[in-house]
Design an enzyme around this catalytic site. Structure first.
Site, PDB file in Angstrom:
ATOM      1  CG  PHE A 170      14.967  16.248 -27.699  1.00 31.11           C
ATOM      2  CD1 PHE A 170      15.880  15.274 -28.073  1.00 31.11           C
ATOM      3  CD2 PHE A 170      14.473  16.230 -26.401  1.00 31.11           C
ATOM      4  CE1 PHE A 170      16.296  14.311 -27.173  1.00 31.11           C
ATOM      5  CE2 PHE A 170      14.875  15.265 -25.493  1.00 31.11           C
ATOM      6  CZ  PHE A 170      15.787  14.310 -25.883  1.00 31.11           C
TER       7      PHE A 170
ATOM      8  CG  ASP B  32      16.642  10.884 -34.234  1.00 28.05           C
ATOM      9  OD1 ASP B  32      16.339  11.520 -35.238  1.00 28.05           O
ATOM     10  OD2 ASP B  32      17.380  11.360 -33.348  1.00 28.05           O
TER      11      ASP B  32
HETATM   12  P1  IMP Z   1      18.362   6.494 -33.674  1.00 24.11           P
HETATM   13  O1  IMP Z   1      19.415   5.453 -33.457  1.00 24.11           O
HETATM   14  O2  IMP Z   1      18.973   7.781 -34.220  1.00 24.11           O
HETATM   15  O3  IMP Z   1      17.196   6.041 -34.504  1.00 24.11           O
HETATM   16  O4  IMP Z   1      17.854   6.932 -32.243  1.00 24.11           O
HETATM   17  C1  IMP Z   1      17.061   6.128 -31.473  1.00 24.11           C
HETATM   18  C2  IMP Z   1      17.187   6.466 -29.994  1.00 24.11           C
HETATM   19  O5  IMP Z   1      17.566   7.836 -29.757  1.00 24.11           O
HETATM   20  C3  IMP Z   1      15.830   6.325 -29.338  1.00 24.11           C
HETATM   21  O6  IMP Z   1      15.598   4.997 -28.917  1.00 24.11           O
HETATM   22  C4  IMP Z   1      15.913   7.308 -28.202  1.00 24.11           C
HETATM   23  O7  IMP Z   1      16.512   6.701 -27.081  1.00 24.11           O
HETATM   24  C5  IMP Z   1      16.827   8.404 -28.701  1.00 24.11           C
HETATM   25  N1  IMP Z   1      16.074   9.580 -29.214  1.00 24.11           N
HETATM   26  C6  IMP Z   1      16.016  10.022 -30.486  1.00 24.11           C
HETATM   27  N2  IMP Z   1      15.259  11.131 -30.597  1.00 24.11           N
HETATM   28  C7  IMP Z   1      14.792  11.383 -29.354  1.00 24.11           C
HETATM   29  C8  IMP Z   1      13.919  12.418 -28.820  1.00 24.11           C
HETATM   30  O8  IMP Z   1      13.414  13.317 -29.511  1.00 24.11           O
HETATM   31  N3  IMP Z   1      13.660  12.333 -27.490  1.00 24.11           N
HETATM   32  C9  IMP Z   1      14.184  11.372 -26.670  1.00 24.11           C
HETATM   33  N4  IMP Z   1      15.000  10.404 -27.132  1.00 24.11           N
HETATM   34  C10 IMP Z   1      15.306  10.409 -28.460  1.00 24.11           C
END
Ligand code: IMP
Length: 177
Positions: free
Chosen positions: A155, A106
């Protein structure tokens, strides 16, 4: 559009089971070619990546190892930033060909904070395979070597991904309506 409810929110189908599996097989084929004769170690990050890791792993045609780890972030007592530690990483990564397996990237923060800990162990190579990438949401740019689908900044749940603990068992991926 087939809508479902998880907790209080409604989600519409976004990626069918067939489409997901076809793409996962394509990635497995590509990795099998790229890593022919190299015996990579896949490090899958729990909880979200368990389904992707299982389907990816069973379609590999090369010898490979797999382990699952869990990341925990906490506020360091002395530093103000989030510190990421891993639980379950028992292998010594020195000289190994490592492929991280993520469900979704994300903002990129989780991997941005964790990758230095892996580099510190001096693997021979370190690549990232993620099923989903919300490229519009990037705050911490990362080189993603294998990406299943680049998706909008909305999401999603299903195929291992949860909304507040639920939805991981869905075979398809659903997007918040
Ligand atoms: P980042 O650190 O912002 O890249 O987020 C990574 C983590 O956030 C992922 O491994 C997921 O656990 C969670 N995450 C981010 N977006 C989503 C989503 O749309 N649905 C479910 N989990 C998400």
């Amino acid at each position: 559009m087939a809508a479902i409810k998880v907790h209080d929110k409604s989600f519409g189908i976004y990626l069918s089971e067939e489409k997901i599996l076809q793409r996962v097989k394509e990635i497995a084929t590509t990795i099998s070619k790229d890593y022919a004769g190299r015996r990579p170690l896949f490090i899958a990050i729990l909880n979200g990546s368990f389904m992707f890791a299982a389907d990816l792993f069973k379609h590999l045609t090369i010898e490979a190892e797999l382990c699952f780890i869990k990341l925990a972030s906490y506020k360091g007592l002395k530093s103000s930033g989030n510190v990421v530690t891993s639980i379950g990483l028992e292998d010594d990564l020195f000289g190994k060909e490592v492929i991280i397996v993520e469900d979704i990237v994300d903002t990129g923060k989780t991997l941005h904070n964790f990758l230095p800990k892996l580099h510190h162990q001096q693997p021979k190579s370190l690549k990232i395979a993620t099923l989903l990438h919300k490229s519009e949401a990037t705050e911490y740019p990362l080189e993603l070597n294998y990406v299943g689908f680049d998706i909008p900044n909305k999401f999603v749940v299903g195929y291992g991904l949860d909304y507040d603990g639920l939805g991981r068992n869905l075979k398809e991926i659903y997007q918040l309506i």
